[in-house]
Design an enzyme around this catalytic site. Structure first.
Site, PDB file in Angstrom:
ATOM      1  N   GLY A   1     -33.399  33.622 -23.371  1.00 54.47           N
ATOM      2  CA  GLY A   1     -33.496  35.080 -23.318  1.00 54.47           C
ATOM      3  C   GLY A   1     -34.930  35.549 -23.416  1.00 54.47           C
ATOM      4  O   GLY A   1     -35.712  35.006 -24.198  1.00 54.47           O
TER       5      GLY A   1
ATOM      6  N   LYS B   1     -28.164  17.468 -45.234  1.00 53.44           N
ATOM      7  CA  LYS B   1     -27.360  17.375 -46.464  1.00 53.44           C
ATOM      8  C   LYS B   1     -26.261  16.339 -46.324  1.00 53.44           C
ATOM      9  O   LYS B   1     -25.859  15.690 -47.283  1.00 53.44           O
ATOM     10  CB  LYS B   1     -26.745  18.739 -46.801  1.00 53.44           C
ATOM     11  CG  LYS B   1     -27.554  19.527 -47.776  1.00 53.44           C
ATOM     12  CD  LYS B   1     -28.675  20.327 -47.183  1.00 53.44           C
ATOM     13  CE  LYS B   1     -29.997  19.679 -47.132  1.00 53.44           C
ATOM     14  NZ  LYS B   1     -31.075  20.560 -46.680  1.00 53.44           N
TER      15      LYS B   1
ATOM     16  N   LYS C   1     -27.108  25.587 -28.604  1.00 51.03           N
ATOM     17  CA  LYS C   1     -25.765  25.763 -29.164  1.00 51.03           C
ATOM     18  C   LYS C   1     -25.838  26.764 -30.298  1.00 51.03           C
ATOM     19  O   LYS C   1     -26.789  26.694 -31.114  1.00 51.03           O
ATOM     20  CB  LYS C   1     -25.270  24.440 -29.753  1.00 51.03           C
ATOM     21  CG  LYS C   1     -24.745  23.449 -28.741  1.00 51.03           C
ATOM     22  CD  LYS C   1     -24.373  22.200 -29.493  1.00 51.03           C
ATOM     23  CE  LYS C   1     -23.413  21.349 -28.704  1.00 51.03           C
ATOM     24  NZ  LYS C   1     -23.031  20.158 -29.461  1.00 51.03           N
TER      25      LYS C   1
ATOM     26  N   HIS D   1     -17.346  24.526 -71.534  1.00 48.30           N
ATOM     27  CA  HIS D   1     -17.743  23.241 -72.137  1.00 48.30           C
ATOM     28  C   HIS D   1     -16.700  22.173 -71.810  1.00 48.30           C
ATOM     29  O   HIS D   1     -15.512  22.443 -71.910  1.00 48.30           O
ATOM     30  CB  HIS D   1     -17.845  23.386 -73.655  1.00 48.30           C
ATOM     31  CG  HIS D   1     -18.161  22.084 -74.328  1.00 48.30           C
ATOM     32  ND1 HIS D   1     -19.426  21.543 -74.329  1.00 48.30           N
ATOM     33  CD2 HIS D   1     -17.362  21.193 -74.978  1.00 48.30           C
ATOM     34  CE1 HIS D   1     -19.393  20.384 -74.967  1.00 48.30           C
ATOM     35  NE2 HIS D   1     -18.155  20.150 -75.366  1.00 48.30           N
TER      36      HIS D   1
ATOM     37  N   ILE E   1     -38.391  19.494 -47.083  1.00 50.36           N
ATOM     38  CA  ILE E   1     -37.760  18.596 -46.106  1.00 50.36           C
ATOM     39  C   ILE E   1     -38.285  17.171 -46.281  1.00 50.36           C
ATOM     40  O   ILE E   1     -37.514  16.205 -46.292  1.00 50.36           O
ATOM     41  CB  ILE E   1     -37.986  19.109 -44.667  1.00 50.36           C
ATOM     42  CG1 ILE E   1     -37.300  20.471 -44.475  1.00 50.36           C
ATOM     43  CG2 ILE E   1     -37.465  18.116 -43.629  1.00 50.36           C
ATOM     44  CD1 ILE E   1     -37.576  21.149 -43.144  1.00 50.36           C
TER      45      ILE E   1
ATOM     46  N   VAL F   1     -54.182  12.686 -42.641  1.00 50.63           N
ATOM     47  CA  VAL F   1     -53.776  11.712 -41.622  1.00 50.63           C
ATOM     48  C   VAL F   1     -54.804  11.717 -40.489  1.00 50.63           C
ATOM     49  O   VAL F   1     -55.196  12.771 -39.990  1.00 50.63           O
ATOM     50  CB  VAL F   1     -52.378  12.082 -41.077  1.00 50.63           C
ATOM     51  CG1 VAL F   1     -52.019  11.220 -39.883  1.00 50.63           C
ATOM     52  CG2 VAL F   1     -51.338  11.942 -42.183  1.00 50.63           C
TER      53      VAL F   1
HETATM   54  C1  LIG Z   1     -34.338  19.155 -41.821  1.00 50.46           C
HETATM   55  C2  LIG Z   1     -34.150  20.590 -42.216  1.00 50.46           C
HETATM   56  C3  LIG Z   1     -33.423  20.888 -43.349  1.00 50.46           C
HETATM   57  C4  LIG Z   1     -33.235  22.211 -43.712  1.00 50.46           C
HETATM   58  N1  LIG Z   1     -32.514  22.465 -44.837  1.00 50.46           N
HETATM   59  C5  LIG Z   1     -32.292  23.740 -45.198  1.00 50.46           C
HETATM   60  C6  LIG Z   1     -31.493  24.041 -46.326  1.00 50.46           C
HETATM   61  O1  LIG Z   1     -30.987  23.152 -46.998  1.00 50.46           O
HETATM   62  N2  LIG Z   1     -31.274  25.336 -46.633  1.00 50.46           N
HETATM   63  C7  LIG Z   1     -31.826  26.351 -45.906  1.00 50.46           C
HETATM   64  O2  LIG Z   1     -31.603  27.512 -46.229  1.00 50.46           O
HETATM   65  N3  LIG Z   1     -32.606  26.101 -44.839  1.00 50.46           N
HETATM   66  C8  LIG Z   1     -32.842  24.834 -44.469  1.00 50.46           C
HETATM   67  N4  LIG Z   1     -33.590  24.567 -43.363  1.00 50.46           N
HETATM   68  C9  LIG Z   1     -34.187  25.708 -42.631  1.00 50.46           C
HETATM   69  C10 LIG Z   1     -33.156  26.384 -41.734  1.00 50.46           C
HETATM   70  O3  LIG Z   1     -32.611  25.442 -40.851  1.00 50.46           O
HETATM   71  C11 LIG Z   1     -33.809  27.521 -40.973  1.00 50.46           C
HETATM   72  O4  LIG Z   1     -34.439  28.386 -41.886  1.00 50.46           O
HETATM   73  C12 LIG Z   1     -32.782  28.305 -40.198  1.00 50.46           C
HETATM   74  O5  LIG Z   1     -32.125  27.496 -39.265  1.00 50.46           O
HETATM   75  C13 LIG Z   1     -33.476  29.457 -39.460  1.00 50.46           C
HETATM   76  O6  LIG Z   1     -32.525  30.190 -38.778  1.00 50.46           O
HETATM   77  P1  LIG Z   1     -32.957  31.033 -37.495  1.00 50.46           P
HETATM   78  O7  LIG Z   1     -31.701  31.658 -36.991  1.00 50.46           O
HETATM   79  O8  LIG Z   1     -34.082  31.917 -37.809  1.00 50.46           O
HETATM   80  O9  LIG Z   1     -33.512  29.979 -36.445  1.00 50.46           O
HETATM   81  P2  LIG Z   1     -32.895  28.671 -35.834  1.00 50.46           P
HETATM   82  O10 LIG Z   1     -31.883  28.074 -36.705  1.00 50.46           O
HETATM   83  O11 LIG Z   1     -34.061  27.856 -35.413  1.00 50.46           O
HETATM   84  O12 LIG Z   1     -32.113  29.189 -34.556  1.00 50.46           O
HETATM   85  C14 LIG Z   1     -32.755  29.783 -33.482  1.00 50.46           C
HETATM   86  C15 LIG Z   1     -31.864  29.637 -32.264  1.00 50.46           C
HETATM   87  O13 LIG Z   1     -32.431  30.366 -31.195  1.00 50.46           O
HETATM   88  C16 LIG Z   1     -32.360  29.613 -29.991  1.00 50.46           C
HETATM   89  N5  LIG Z   1     -33.437  30.112 -29.144  1.00 50.46           N
HETATM   90  C17 LIG Z   1     -34.756  30.047 -29.374  1.00 50.46           C
HETATM   91  N6  LIG Z   1     -35.437  30.719 -28.410  1.00 50.46           N
HETATM   92  C18 LIG Z   1     -34.509  31.222 -27.565  1.00 50.46           C
HETATM   93  C19 LIG Z   1     -34.580  32.018 -26.405  1.00 50.46           C
HETATM   94  N7  LIG Z   1     -35.739  32.469 -25.927  1.00 50.46           N
HETATM   95  N8  LIG Z   1     -33.425  32.328 -25.786  1.00 50.46           N
HETATM   96  C20 LIG Z   1     -32.227  31.890 -26.255  1.00 50.46           C
HETATM   97  N9  LIG Z   1     -32.104  31.138 -27.370  1.00 50.46           N
HETATM   98  C21 LIG Z   1     -33.235  30.829 -28.021  1.00 50.46           C
HETATM   99  C22 LIG Z   1     -32.510  28.168 -30.443  1.00 50.46           C
HETATM  100  O14 LIG Z   1     -31.928  27.294 -29.515  1.00 50.46           O
HETATM  101  C23 LIG Z   1     -31.748  28.194 -31.778  1.00 50.46           C
HETATM  102  O15 LIG Z   1     -30.383  27.891 -31.596  1.00 50.46           O
HETATM  103  C24 LIG Z   1     -33.783  23.260 -42.942  1.00 50.46           C
HETATM  104  C25 LIG Z   1     -34.504  22.965 -41.785  1.00 50.46           C
HETATM  105  C26 LIG Z   1     -34.684  21.645 -41.420  1.00 50.46           C
HETATM  106  C27 LIG Z   1     -35.450  21.343 -40.171  1.00 50.46           C
END
Ligand SMILES: Cc1cc2nc3c(=O)[nH]c(=O)nc-3n(C[C@H](O)[C@H](O)[C@H](O)COP(=O)(O)OP(=O)(O)OC[C@H]3O[C@@H](n4cnc5c(N)ncnc54)[C@H](O)[C@@H]3O)c2cc1C
Length: 473
Positions: A117, A54, A40, A451, A187, A240
């Site tokens: 992709g 959050k 998604k 303030h 996390i 661990v």
């Molecule tokens: C529990 C938790 C809490 C977090 N809290 C924070 C926070 O408070 N603030 C913050 O800044 N960051 C936070 N993060 C980190 C943040 O979620 C990530 O840094 C961010 O989502 C990264 O974005 P991204 O687009 O690089 O990757 P992602 O969000 O991982 O998105 C990648 C997308 O690509 C899709 N995908 C992967 N491979 C393929 C493919 N080959 N073809 C098609 N689609 C594909 C996946 O389905 C996914 O939807 C948190 C992470 C976790 C796990």
């Protein structure tokens, strides 16, 4: 329906923060854009990360407020938690944001293809395994934004019941009575904090000798103290060894290399995230994937393959944060457009950790600054003296500002701002600007803080750095 061979200015693989920000920014610049997403749009951040985590931390905060209401003369009975209701609320929040994002992409005429992709030579992208499987499209530019997935530990197979990662944890609709959280980074500390506030017995297990090792030591010490006061147990410097499940029911015994084992209803593994690069790039392109699986990109987000960029968690050696993905997306698109661009300065990005007490910082810690050979002047101001914090009844924490020593021995350029305490994730803005503007303490000290407000503690710390604080010496 998108036909095979369709051409776009930009094809993005992955629709998380890095990918959707690329798409929105490129579309805003008038480029034609397609995203290929296997799940998604919204990615980890919206569905399995920032937002759901959050949301649960907010549940914990409401619970704490209700429990502490007698201090304000408001008497209620002992609160009870129906976690399935919190789970439904979290899902509703995520769903609203998901629909908003999908609508935004549609409004900007971004084509979203469902499936996996894979980048092929010639900037072709093949879609497999989804509704759009079999489609192949071409980008004048391609952006790899496939993100990351939770790391696991050998000897600790994730079963989604007794041993979970953040993915499964955020989907629980019942909280366990006891939990061992492995990993005391951002996390792990967020999970430990919310679980403890919601009544679980929590043990935080960490291989290093301290928690939140990326934070300034004074900030980490405040969180450590607060956790300990709230009954969280620590097993630091602990390796661990394995987990033996109970014969019936969830839970089991977590074995460590040293010291007593931990009997627990659930183990939450939060030991970092690995890039999701399996099948992302086919043979025949020049994209380099390093030995840990990350895509190699330069400061302008360029991979080794011409006109192929990479942004977000999939890129190695950069902070895995949603807003870093947003910033990298803007860099990549500007670069494609041939516009002047300032690469992301990873030393100065804002960090926010939403445990209780909250943590927020930008720039160098005192230790990092010293390790780089800087002579520093440091001031710390606790929230205890802040009137708004007293009004809130939430005085735990401090603001610490690290400045370079000026030639006259006073405070010069601000190189780090570190906060721990009430609502600091919403207060960091001024500190972030100070660090990134390379402002001096004297320059920032001129600005007025309202303030009574929590932000006065930052103002006071900077004023004190100039040698003349109002309240702080
Ligand atoms: C529990 C938790 C809490 C977090 N809290 C924070 C926070 O408070 N603030 C913050 O800044 N960051 C936070 N993060 C980190 C943040 O979620 C990530 O840094 C961010 O989502 C990264 O974005 P991204 O687009 O690089 O990757 P992602 O969000 O991982 O998105 C990648 C997308 O690509 C899709 N995908 C992967 N491979 C393929 C493919 N080959 N073809 C098609 N689609 C594909 C996946 O389905 C996914 O939807 C948190 C992470 C976790 C796990």
């Amino acid at each position: 329906m998108t036909t095979t061979g369709a051409q776009f200015d930009v094809v993005v693989i992955g629709g998380g923060p890095g990918g959707y920000a690329t798409a929105l920014y490129a579309a805003a610049a008038g480029l034609s854009v397609a995203i290929v997403e296997r799940d998604k749009v919204g990615g980890t951040c919206l569905h399995r990360g920032c937002v759901p985590a959050k949301e649960f931390l907010e549940t914990a905060s409401v619970y704490r407020s209700v429990r502490g209401s007698a201090e304000f003369g408001i008497t209620v009975g002992e609160p009870t938690l129906e976690f399935s209701v919190s789970q439904s609320r979290k899902n509703a929040v995520v769903d609203r944001l998901f629909r908003g994002l999908a609508g935004l992409l549609k409004g900007r005429k971004v084509t979203v293809l469902a499936g996996n992709g894979t980048l092929l030579p010639g900037r072709r992208v093949r879609v497999t395994e989804g509704v759009d499987a079999g489609t192949e499209i071409v980008g004048r530019a391609v952006v790899l934004a496939a993100g990351s997935v939770p790391r696991t530990l050998p000897g600790l197979p994730v079963d989604g019941r007794s041993v979970v990662t953040s993915d499964e944890f955020l989907d629980l609709d019942r909280l366990p009575e006891s939990v061992a959280v492995i990993g005391a980074g951002a996390i792990g500390c967020e999970f430990a904090s919310l679980l403890s506030d919601l009544g679980a017995r929590v043990t935080l297990v960490e291989a290093l000798d301290a928690i939140l090792t990326g934070c300034d030591a004074d900030v980490a010490a405040v969180v450590h103290r607060s956790f300990r006061k709230r009954g969280i147990e620590f097993r630091l410097g602990a390796q661990v060894k394995g987990f033996v499940p109970r014969p019936t029911g969830p839970g089991g015994v977590l074995h460590l290399a040293e010291g007593p084992e931990i009997e627990t209803d659930m183990v939450v593994v939060s030991v970092g995230r690995r890039p999701r690069t399996e099948g992302l790039v086919a043979e025949g392109t020049a994209v380099v994937i390093d030995e840990r699986g990350f895509v190699v990109a330069d400061r302008y987000q360029r991979t080794h393959e011409p006109s192929v960029w990479a942004v977000g968690d999939v890129v190695g050696g950069t902070p895995q944060l949603a807003h870093v993905g947003f910033a990298e997306a803007i860099v990549a698109v500007k670069c494609m457009l041939g516009e002047p661009v300032v690469p992301v300065d990873y030393d100065r990005v804002p960090w926010a950790i939403y445990c209780h007490p909250e943590v927020a910082f930008a720039g160098l810690t005192e230790d990092q600054a010293k390790a780089r050979g800087l002579e520093v002047v440091v001031k710390k101001d606790p929230f205890g003296g802040n009137s708004r914090a007293q009004i809130l009844g939430d005085t735990e924490g401090l603001v610490k500002v690290v400045a370079e020593k000026a030639p006259d021995g006073g405070a010069g350029r601000i190189v780090g701002v570190h906060m721990v305490g009430p609502w600091v994730t919403e207060q960091l803005g001024a500190g972030y600007l100070a660090v990134n503007w390379e402002a001096t303490a004297a320059e920032v000290a001129q600005f007025i803080q309202p303030h009574p407000s929590l932000s006065e503690t930052f103002g006071e710390t900077v004023l004190a750095l100039t040698g003349r604080g109002l309240h702080l010496g």
